[in-house]
Design an enzyme around this catalytic site. Structure first.
Site, PDB file in Angstrom:
ATOM      1  N   PHE A  60     -11.042  -3.896  10.070  1.00 46.70           N
ATOM      2  CA  PHE A  60     -12.122  -3.628   9.115  1.00 46.70           C
ATOM      3  C   PHE A  60     -11.663  -3.932   7.705  1.00 46.70           C
ATOM      4  O   PHE A  60     -10.508  -4.178   7.454  1.00 46.70           O
ATOM      5  CB  PHE A  60     -12.602  -2.172   9.234  1.00 46.70           C
ATOM      6  CG  PHE A  60     -11.538  -1.130   9.022  1.00 46.70           C
ATOM      7  CD1 PHE A  60     -11.263  -0.649   7.755  1.00 46.70           C
ATOM      8  CD2 PHE A  60     -10.818  -0.621  10.091  1.00 46.70           C
ATOM      9  CE1 PHE A  60     -10.297   0.332   7.540  1.00 46.70           C
ATOM     10  CE2 PHE A  60      -9.847   0.370   9.903  1.00 46.70           C
ATOM     11  CZ  PHE A  60      -9.581   0.832   8.630  1.00 46.70           C
ATOM     12  N   TYR A  93       0.782  -1.236   0.000  1.00 46.94           N
ATOM     13  CA  TYR A  93       0.000   0.000   0.000  1.00 46.94           C
ATOM     14  C   TYR A  93       0.812   1.282   0.000  1.00 46.94           C
ATOM     15  O   TYR A  93       0.262   2.356  -0.236  1.00 46.94           O
ATOM     16  CB  TYR A  93      -0.985  -0.034   1.169  1.00 46.94           C
ATOM     17  CG  TYR A  93      -2.010  -1.122   0.986  1.00 46.94           C
ATOM     18  CD1 TYR A  93      -3.059  -0.955   0.097  1.00 46.94           C
ATOM     19  CD2 TYR A  93      -1.893  -2.335   1.649  1.00 46.94           C
ATOM     20  CE1 TYR A  93      -3.983  -1.958  -0.117  1.00 46.94           C
ATOM     21  CE2 TYR A  93      -2.812  -3.356   1.453  1.00 46.94           C
ATOM     22  CZ  TYR A  93      -3.860  -3.165   0.559  1.00 46.94           C
ATOM     23  OH  TYR A  93      -4.764  -4.174   0.348  1.00 46.94           O
TER      24      TYR A  93
END
Length: 413
Positions: free
Chosen positions: A413, A124
């Site tokens: 999440f 990322y």
């Protein structure tokens, strides 16, 4: 032909869920409960798939989230989740294309940052994300914890009660909202989070087993803490060697936090307590009579942030000293780059575009790592990730940005 990138609808959910499960090495069959839950908890405009010959080969979703920054303010975040690419379609740029679409839409919506929990570290950074918080988990040997064996009630004068899942769904959201504004890095939880975490909704990939819930009430009766945990039963030679696995523990006061850990370490027949993901500088080990009874199981990066609006992000947080700093923020995606004058003080802060000479040059991902106060600018410079353009600028950055307590995100999440 290149796979088609598009958002999905209800009719796509079964195939999309199967691709998601395959990417996470889980059984690919989607149950009716899985489909119903996704229908209730997804935004078709923010849920993406890559399709090759009509089959879903990559998944991605985002959703609205609130992120707490230093000082207790919350900013709107684009929470990224469910990112997979099937092994048959890796290295084709599918994630890059979907991520670009999602981040551009988030910028246009007015989100201040994008957030995610990185399953793999190397992925990322190239999209502008940086590790903004870390996490540590401990395994506690209760026999060595050196707690008073007569411990039966919190030292603070409050009390511990057990709660049903129904009760947790009733008081939990309010407790969490009071908790999260105290902790930089904490994020919001929606209705469906509570439904799933308390067992009202159970999906095919969820862990089996009953969860128990313990509540701390202050001497005045206010709920200030909640621990959710399960048991792993094991006996050896007629002796209990059971483990209590803590899934969640939040508290709005140190007294509540201490009381809940002491309760968990005092349950009959429990030989070990695993803490789950905690802040790296958690108070827990020092709540024990012998802090060495808590051995580190895991220490790793956790919440990653990608700034989308530098002025709003830096103006939202508070600062312990008065100083100015000119930041040259580089952003290959063209979403948040520029040169900004940060004029900060405990009384108020502004961050505006400027033509003044840069004092620090950094990639937007490094700003993501710095913005919650965890990373040190001096350390990042030593690693070659930040360039000091004015002598003393690194010291100024650390004086402004670093915090006494480390940020922490309790949620996956």
């Amino acid at each position: 032909m290149s796979p088609e990138i598009r958002t999905i609808g209800d009719d796509d959910l079964r195939d999309w869920i199967a691709a998601l499960a395959t990417g996470f090495l889980r059984p690919a069959e989607a149950s009716d409960e899985d489909i119903a839950f996704r229908k209730a908890d997804y935004d078709p405009e923010r849920t993406w798939g890559a399709y090759d010959g009509g089959r879903c080969v990559a998944t991605f979703r985002s959703f609205a989230q609130e992120l707490t920054v230093v000082g207790g303010a919350v900013v709107p975040a684009d929470a990224v989740s469910a990112v997979t690419v099937l092994p048959t379609h890796r290295r084709r740029g599918l994630l890059s294309r979907i991520m670009a679409n999602d981040l551009r839409a988030a910028k246009e919506r007015g989100d201040v940052v994008a957030s995610l929990i990185a399953a793999e570290y190397p992925i990322y950074g190239r999209f502008g994300f940086g590790p903004a918080s870390w996490t540590t988990s401990w395994r506690i040997d209760t026999a060595r914890a050196a707690l008073d064996p007569r411990h039966a009630a919190p030292e603070s004068g409050g009390r511990i009660d057990l709660a049903t899942p129904e009760e947790v769904r009733e008081f939990g959201p309010g407790l969490h909202d009071r908790f999260r504004v105290q902790v930089p890095g904490a994020v919001s939880r929606n209705h469906w989070w509570w439904q799933r975490d308390t067992g009202a909704v159970r999906l095919s990939g969820d862990a089996a087993g009953e969860r128990h819930h313990a509540v701390y009430r202050s001497p005045t009766g206010e709920i200030e803490g909640l621990a959710s945990y399960s048991y792993e039963a094991r006996w050896e030679a007629k002796r209990p060697e059971n483990t209590a696995h803590v899934h969640r523990l939040i508290a709005t006061s140190p007294a509540a936090e201490r009381a809940l850990w002491q309760y968990l370490c005092s349950i009959d027949w429990v030989r070990h307590v695993t803490t789950g993901y905690r802040a790296p500088d958690d108070l827990l080990p020092d709540f024990l009579g012998d802090p060495r009874a808590a051995a580190v199981d895991e220490h790793s990066d956790y919440l990653w942030l990608r700034p989308l609006d530098v002025p709003r992000l830096l103006e939202a947080r508070t600062y312990p000293v008065a100083a100015t700093l000119v930041l040259e923020v580089e952003d290959r995606a063209g979403l948040a780059g520029g040169r900004f004058l940060l004029d900060a003080s405990p009384a108020g802060t502004s961050c505006t575009p400027t033509t003044r000479s840069a004092e620090l040059t950094l990639d937007v991902s490094e700003l993501g790592a710095l913005c919650l106060g965890d990373a040190a600018a001096g350390r990042l410079a030593a690693l070659g990730r930040i360039q000091e353009e004015r002598p003393g600028a690194l010291a100024t950055a650390d004086a402004l940005l670093r915090t006494a307590r480390r940020p922490w995100c309790p949620d996956l999440f």
